[in-house]
Design a protein around this motif. Sequence first.
Motif, PDB file in Angstrom:
ATOM      1  N   MET A   1     -39.387 -67.955 -37.237  1.00  0.00           N
ATOM      2  CA  MET A   1     -38.545 -67.083 -36.903  1.00  0.00           C
ATOM      3  C   MET A   1     -39.268 -65.648 -36.587  1.00  0.00           C
ATOM      4  N   ASP A   2     -40.389 -65.301 -37.089  1.00  0.00           N
ATOM      5  CA  ASP A   2     -40.910 -64.092 -36.508  1.00  0.00           C
ATOM      6  C   ASP A   2     -41.399 -64.277 -35.151  1.00  0.00           C
ATOM      7  N   SER A   3     -42.036 -65.476 -34.834  1.00  0.00           N
ATOM      8  CA  SER A   3     -42.918 -65.471 -33.434  1.00  0.00           C
ATOM      9  C   SER A   3     -41.518 -65.458 -32.154  1.00  0.00           C
ATOM     10  N   GLN A   4     -40.175 -65.719 -32.890  1.00  0.00           N
ATOM     11  CA  GLN A   4     -39.221 -65.890 -31.621  1.00  0.00           C
ATOM     12  C   GLN A   4     -38.882 -64.296 -31.485  1.00  0.00           C
ATOM     13  N   SER A   5     -39.140 -63.369 -32.106  1.00  0.00           N
ATOM     14  CA  SER A   5     -38.904 -62.098 -31.905  1.00  0.00           C
ATOM     15  C   SER A   5     -40.067 -61.145 -30.911  1.00  0.00           C
ATOM     16  N   ALA A   6     -40.818 -62.020 -30.804  1.00  0.00           N
ATOM     17  CA  ALA A   6     -42.015 -61.436 -29.925  1.00  0.00           C
ATOM     18  C   ALA A   6     -41.644 -61.111 -28.432  1.00  0.00           C
ATOM     19  N   VAL A   7     -41.890 -59.780 -27.979  1.00  0.00           N
ATOM     20  CA  VAL A   7     -41.404 -59.643 -26.747  1.00  0.00           C
ATOM     21  C   VAL A   7     -42.651 -58.974 -25.867  1.00  0.00           C
ATOM     22  N   GLN A   8     -42.603 -58.890 -24.572  1.00  0.00           N
ATOM     23  CA  GLN A   8     -43.561 -58.573 -23.851  1.00  0.00           C
ATOM     24  C   GLN A   8     -43.667 -57.115 -23.973  1.00  0.00           C
ATOM     25  N   PRO A   9     -44.553 -56.169 -23.668  1.00  0.00           N
ATOM     26  CA  PRO A   9     -44.722 -54.666 -23.888  1.00  0.00           C
ATOM     27  C   PRO A   9     -43.556 -54.155 -22.905  1.00  0.00           C
ATOM     28  N   VAL A  10     -43.356 -52.928 -23.082  1.00  0.00           N
ATOM     29  CA  VAL A  10     -42.167 -52.209 -22.377  1.00  0.00           C
ATOM     30  C   VAL A  10     -42.961 -51.684 -21.303  1.00  0.00           C
ATOM     31  N   ALA A  11     -42.731 -52.114 -19.908  1.00  0.00           N
ATOM     32  CA  ALA A  11     -43.609 -51.590 -18.937  1.00  0.00           C
ATOM     33  C   ALA A  11     -43.161 -50.478 -18.254  1.00  0.00           C
ATOM     34  N   SER A  12     -42.029 -49.937 -18.729  1.00  0.00           N
ATOM     35  CA  SER A  12     -41.662 -48.765 -17.818  1.00  0.00           C
ATOM     36  C   SER A  12     -41.993 -47.583 -18.497  1.00  0.00           C
ATOM     37  N   GLU A  13     -42.575 -47.621 -19.644  1.00  0.00           N
ATOM     38  CA  GLU A  13     -43.072 -46.341 -20.615  1.00  0.00           C
ATOM     39  C   GLU A  13     -44.383 -45.895 -20.124  1.00  0.00           C
ATOM     40  N   PHE A  14     -44.869 -44.610 -19.947  1.00  0.00           N
ATOM     41  CA  PHE A  14     -46.093 -43.988 -19.675  1.00  0.00           C
ATOM     42  C   PHE A  14     -46.773 -44.837 -18.460  1.00  0.00           C
ATOM     43  N   THR A  15     -45.946 -45.058 -17.487  1.00  0.00           N
ATOM     44  CA  THR A  15     -46.550 -46.020 -16.295  1.00  0.00           C
ATOM     45  C   THR A  15     -47.427 -45.107 -15.709  1.00  0.00           C
ATOM     46  N   SER A  16     -47.288 -43.904 -15.492  1.00  0.00           N
ATOM     47  CA  SER A  16     -48.078 -42.693 -14.749  1.00  0.00           C
ATOM     48  C   SER A  16     -49.348 -42.342 -15.197  1.00  0.00           C
ATOM     49  N   SER A  17     -49.493 -42.694 -16.524  1.00  0.00           N
ATOM     50  CA  SER A  17     -50.765 -42.024 -17.270  1.00  0.00           C
ATOM     51  C   SER A  17     -52.047 -42.861 -16.717  1.00  0.00           C
ATOM     52  N   THR A  18     -52.883 -41.930 -16.580  1.00  0.00           N
ATOM     53  CA  THR A  18     -54.488 -42.671 -16.237  1.00  0.00           C
ATOM     54  C   THR A  18     -55.426 -42.317 -17.533  1.00  0.00           C
ATOM     55  N   LEU A  19     -54.698 -41.850 -18.580  1.00  0.00           N
ATOM     56  CA  LEU A  19     -55.698 -41.479 -19.669  1.00  0.00           C
ATOM     57  C   LEU A  19     -55.407 -42.491 -20.870  1.00  0.00           C
ATOM     58  N   MET A  20     -54.362 -43.177 -20.956  1.00  0.00           N
ATOM     59  CA  MET A  20     -54.021 -44.125 -22.014  1.00  0.00           C
ATOM     60  C   MET A  20     -54.118 -45.336 -21.442  1.00  0.00           C
ATOM     61  N   ASN A  21     -54.542 -46.381 -22.107  1.00  0.00           N
ATOM     62  CA  ASN A  21     -54.685 -47.587 -21.877  1.00  0.00           C
ATOM     63  C   ASN A  21     -53.564 -48.543 -22.493  1.00  0.00           C
ATOM     64  N   THR A  22     -53.460 -49.928 -22.113  1.00  0.00           N
ATOM     65  CA  THR A  22     -52.063 -50.578 -22.597  1.00  0.00           C
ATOM     66  C   THR A  22     -51.903 -50.479 -23.984  1.00  0.00           C
ATOM     67  N   GLU A  23     -52.948 -50.625 -24.828  1.00  0.00           N
ATOM     68  CA  GLU A  23     -52.948 -50.449 -26.392  1.00  0.00           C
ATOM     69  C   GLU A  23     -52.560 -49.159 -26.814  1.00  0.00           C
ATOM     70  N   ASP A  24     -53.201 -47.955 -26.311  1.00  0.00           N
ATOM     71  CA  ASP A  24     -52.904 -47.017 -26.337  1.00  0.00           C
ATOM     72  C   ASP A  24     -51.184 -46.595 -26.463  1.00  0.00           C
ATOM     73  N   LYS A  25     -50.753 -46.981 -25.455  1.00  0.00           N
ATOM     74  CA  LYS A  25     -49.218 -46.934 -25.025  1.00  0.00           C
ATOM     75  C   LYS A  25     -48.442 -47.693 -26.025  1.00  0.00           C
ATOM     76  N   ARG A  26     -48.912 -48.938 -26.264  1.00  0.00           N
ATOM     77  CA  ARG A  26     -48.330 -49.850 -27.505  1.00  0.00           C
ATOM     78  C   ARG A  26     -47.988 -48.931 -28.743  1.00  0.00           C
ATOM     79  N   VAL A  27     -49.403 -48.464 -29.359  1.00  0.00           N
ATOM     80  CA  VAL A  27     -49.337 -47.665 -30.440  1.00  0.00           C
ATOM     81  C   VAL A  27     -48.412 -46.534 -30.476  1.00  0.00           C
ATOM     82  N   LEU A  28     -48.708 -45.795 -29.412  1.00  0.00           N
ATOM     83  CA  LEU A  28     -47.697 -44.422 -29.471  1.00  0.00           C
ATOM     84  C   LEU A  28     -46.265 -45.002 -29.424  1.00  0.00           C
ATOM     85  N   LEU A  29     -45.846 -45.812 -28.708  1.00  0.00           N
ATOM     86  CA  LEU A  29     -44.537 -46.473 -28.700  1.00  0.00           C
ATOM     87  C   LEU A  29     -44.084 -46.796 -30.144  1.00  0.00           C
ATOM     88  N   SER A  30     -44.996 -47.352 -30.774  1.00  0.00           N
ATOM     89  CA  SER A  30     -44.533 -47.805 -32.337  1.00  0.00           C
ATOM     90  C   SER A  30     -44.148 -46.556 -33.191  1.00  0.00           C
TER      91      SER A  30
END
Length: 314
Positions: free
Chosen positions: A126-155
């Motif tokens: 049931m929990d695995s069905q809720s998995a979604v791909q990361p939000v690609a539209s957030e912080f796309t212009s950042s050259t300082l944060m990597n993908t994991e940084d962005k995910r953490v910040l969004l959380s």
Amino acid sequence: MLTSVGERVREERDQLERDFPKLQKFQGKPIKLDIGGFIFKTSLETLRKDTDSMLASMFSGRFVMKEQEDGSYFIDRDPTHFRFILNFLRTGKVIIPHDTIARDELLLEAEFYNIKPIIDKLNDPMDSQSAVQPVASEFTSSTLMNTEDKRVLLSWLSVKMNWRLIYKASRDGFRAADFHRCCDNKGETISVIHTTGGYLFGGYTDVPWTSGGTWKSSSQSFLFAFRSSALGNTPVKATVVNSDNAVSHRSGYCCTFGGGHNIYIADSSNTNSTSYSNWSDGSYYSYPPDLSCNGHWLVGQRNFQTRDVEVFGH
């Protein structure tokens, strides 16, 4: 029967006496783990929280643990998702990434460390069905944060809504006037600071920046670090403690948080070391977990020079 019980008690007591000298070496100081080349710091109590885990066994005192020259203990694993393991041991709460690939990678690490609550959560259909791909539209212009940084910040953000880059010092200028020209009266913002020493940290505030020369109150602001001196690559969040001194609005300052200041970004911060971080006694923003009485934990010293600053708004 009594003899058997008595013998078992004596055997356990003797084992504790044999283990005590090994266990004593871990007491009274933070434990430094080198996970695949990245340093994490935590307490002995945290590492032994899940008694069935491999980490609890490693630091039970029953094994001879070999320290590296810097005092750390090396584990040859990918460090990318170790923060999920460590934060579960700290809080008892299972928090897992939404990205399906990251979940699969975390499952491998949870199985290696034998963290059963995380394994069970990731294997829950049931929990695995809720998995979604990361939000690609957030912080796309950042050259300082990597993908994991962005995910953490969004959380950490209560509202997720198309954060866009409104100021980048390397593009718009490092002067305080440049910062205020781009950021004043733009609503809530997220500031991300990268130093010449390689540290990455910043702050969120729901109070629009101004040049009014006053302190601004906020109960929602928080500071964060993705790469810090004391905590390596462990992402941490520091909540506001004194809401009256959450942010400082001065025409000669760039983004500045907390009395003292917790984070102060100076005018022309790329050409001088006037910017500084001073956590004082934790009375303005909280200390991260397992860390206290270290006023310069963020960059290892008081003053620093910036390489770039990004500010995101809506």
